[in-house]
Write an enzyme that holds these catalytic residues in place. Sequence first.
Site, PDB file in Angstrom:
ATOM      1  N   SER A 192      -7.666 -23.156  10.896  1.00 51.66           N
ATOM      2  CA  SER A 192      -6.930 -24.238  11.430  1.00 51.66           C
ATOM      3  C   SER A 192      -7.175 -25.488  11.017  1.00 51.66           C
ATOM      4  CB  SER A 192      -6.846 -23.909  12.956  1.00 51.66           C
ATOM      5  OG  SER A 192      -6.361 -22.711  13.450  1.00 51.66           O
TER       6      SER A 192
HETATM    7  N1  SAH Z   1      -9.544 -19.579  14.840  1.00 53.18           N
HETATM    8  C1  SAH Z   1      -9.313 -19.120  13.436  1.00 53.18           C
HETATM    9  C2  SAH Z   1      -7.920 -19.245  12.902  1.00 53.18           C
HETATM   10  C3  SAH Z   1      -7.422 -18.271  12.223  1.00 53.18           C
HETATM   11  S1  SAH Z   1      -5.758 -18.204  11.883  1.00 53.18           S
HETATM   12  C4  SAH Z   1     -10.264 -20.096  12.556  1.00 53.18           C
HETATM   13  O1  SAH Z   1     -10.979 -20.912  13.089  1.00 53.18           O
HETATM   14  O2  SAH Z   1     -10.123 -19.823  11.425  1.00 53.18           O
HETATM   15  C5  SAH Z   1      -5.214 -17.053  13.190  1.00 53.18           C
HETATM   16  C6  SAH Z   1      -5.820 -15.752  13.159  1.00 53.18           C
HETATM   17  O3  SAH Z   1      -5.069 -14.751  13.992  1.00 53.18           O
HETATM   18  C7  SAH Z   1      -5.657 -14.799  11.888  1.00 53.18           C
HETATM   19  O4  SAH Z   1      -6.837 -14.551  11.174  1.00 53.18           O
HETATM   20  C8  SAH Z   1      -4.794 -13.617  12.099  1.00 53.18           C
HETATM   21  O5  SAH Z   1      -4.989 -12.427  11.616  1.00 53.18           O
HETATM   22  C9  SAH Z   1      -5.162 -13.365  13.745  1.00 53.18           C
HETATM   23  N2  SAH Z   1      -4.243 -12.579  14.398  1.00 53.18           N
HETATM   24  C10 SAH Z   1      -2.837 -12.665  14.210  1.00 53.18           C
HETATM   25  N3  SAH Z   1      -2.306 -11.787  15.236  1.00 53.18           N
HETATM   26  C11 SAH Z   1      -3.448 -11.320  15.929  1.00 53.18           C
HETATM   27  C12 SAH Z   1      -3.685 -10.147  16.786  1.00 53.18           C
HETATM   28  N4  SAH Z   1      -2.486  -9.805  17.509  1.00 53.18           N
HETATM   29  N5  SAH Z   1      -4.742  -9.898  17.223  1.00 53.18           N
HETATM   30  C13 SAH Z   1      -5.930 -10.459  16.696  1.00 53.18           C
HETATM   31  N6  SAH Z   1      -5.974 -11.388  15.585  1.00 53.18           N
HETATM   32  C14 SAH Z   1      -4.676 -12.026  15.240  1.00 53.18           C
END
Ligand code: SAH
Length: 213
Positions: A63
């Site tokens: 993000s």
């Molecule tokens: N907090 C992360 C942001 C990653 S983007 C950071 O600091 O880098 C959002 C993430 O949510 C992605 O890696 C995606 O694979 C995950 N995601 C999406 N749907 C999900 C679900 N149902 N359960 C767990 N993770 C999920």
Amino acid sequence: MDNYRHKGLRRRLINTLIEKGITQERILQVMNQIPRHLFLDSAFADQAYLDKALPIAKDQTISQPYTVAVQTQLIDPQTEDRILEIGTGSGYQAAILSQLCKKIYSIERHEQLYTNTTLLLKKLGYTKVITLLGDGYLGSPRHAPFDKILITAGADEIPSALLIQLKVNGKMVIPIGDGEVKVMKTITKISDTEYTEEVHGQFRFVPFLKGTT
Ligand code: SAH
């Protein structure tokens, strides 16, 4: 590793966050310490201190720092909090929260991201983060209830299992809406069956998807 150049760039990023309205000193301090470039593929490391979302593996993103700061401010981590994060991704947000609360449980649905990030967090010494592979829609009944729940992927509905896993007086931060642009909401559980809601502006997120891969 983490040199003077990185530290200087990080300081500039913190100033940008202050200009954009982030006010909580303890959050700015932690973001000033955490080496975001180490959470990225080396191809993007030179962009790590721009206020920008960047690609990570599996078509996901780390993000934007401003979004991370806003979500961290809204979740308002306290030293005794046990927090659940949905969407481990790069591990950057989890690392930040881990410096501000007691324990953070973080769920990722992509096995490759889960494996890589678990290793990275261990290598960097973020021992308060417990990573879990699974579907965030289901939360983690085994570790519930949580003081706070932070969703870092864009949802189109509020997962009912997560509301159940929140303590009374607990708070959830969730970007939610029908389209690509989501509205940031905080939901406070005021009793076993009652919630209040606040809205905090629009943000972009990769989608919150069901199931694991
Ligand atoms: N907090 C992360 C942001 C990653 S983007 C950071 O600091 O880098 C959002 C993430 O949510 C992605 O890696 C995606 O694979 C995950 N995601 C999406 N749907 C999900 C679900 N149902 N359960 C767990 N993770 C999920």
